[in-house]
Design an enzyme around this catalytic site. Structure first.
Site: not given
Length: 201
Positions: A50, A56, A165
């Protein structure tokens, strides 16, 4: 030319980051009772391979759908690191778009230790990346931070860099330079699963 898939398959029972919601894919209409299949999906946006958008950790940062697609692809430099990425481990960050950190941690995918004591970026390395022309960073582990910490996420995302990641198959790339593509959903959110792939000549 070969296309190398760098994404983990999203499937029921797959590992997710501790405390994150599970990945659930449910077929609610099937071929046994109908002439077609129809499924519903429930998942955290950080499941599997993702991308984290700046939003975020920063309310004024870009969301996934606001990141220009051309900034999610380009020439990537791969560096090999076992544990902590220190400033001296970084190559020259000129003439490249993306930095990929290869640690072979993806070999632990599906095992309990995958989310424990994972490789990560040092703050000094993150500061150098944040001041460079690099668009984003990818890693074949669960986080660019040590377990339970968020400092590196905050440093990179606050400076407009995205983070990918849970990459896989990086060990199959022989050249230190490669063309890489990260294709997310057009989500108005802080993250998205991506189909990550590399072009191998």
């Amino acid at each position: 030319m070969q296309i190398l898939d760098l994404s983990h398959v999203l499937t029921n029972g797959m590992p997710v980051y501790p405390q994150d919601p599970p990945f659930i894919l449910e077929e609610i209409v099937n071929f046994e009772n109908h002439s077609y299949s129809l499924s519903i999906l429930k998942t955290g946006l950080h499941a599997g391979t993702h991308i984290d958008a700046p939003y975020h950790f920063h309310s004024s940062g870009l969301k996934i759908n606001q990141i220009n697609l051309k900034d999610l692809m380009g020439t990537a430099r791969i560096i090999d690191v076992e544990k902590e990425v220190k400033a001296e481990d970084l190559p020259s960050l000129e003439n490249m778009d993306i930095l990929i950190i290869r640690t072979s941690w993806s070999n632990k995918w599906g095992k309990k230790e995958y989310f424990k004591d994972n490789p990560y970026l040092s703050l000094e390395a993150a500061e150098i990346i944040s001041k460079s022309q690099i668009k984003g960073v990818g890693i074949d582990g669960p986080s660019v931070d040590p377990p339970g910490e968020i400092t590196i996420h905050q440093k990179l995302l606050s400076n407009g860099r995205w983070i990918v990641e849970n990459l896989k198959n990086l060990d199959l790339i022989k050249s230190p330079l490669v063309e890489i593509y990260f294709i997310p959903l057009a989500l108005e959110g802080e993250a998205s699963p991506v189909r990550a792939f590399a072009k191998i000549k």
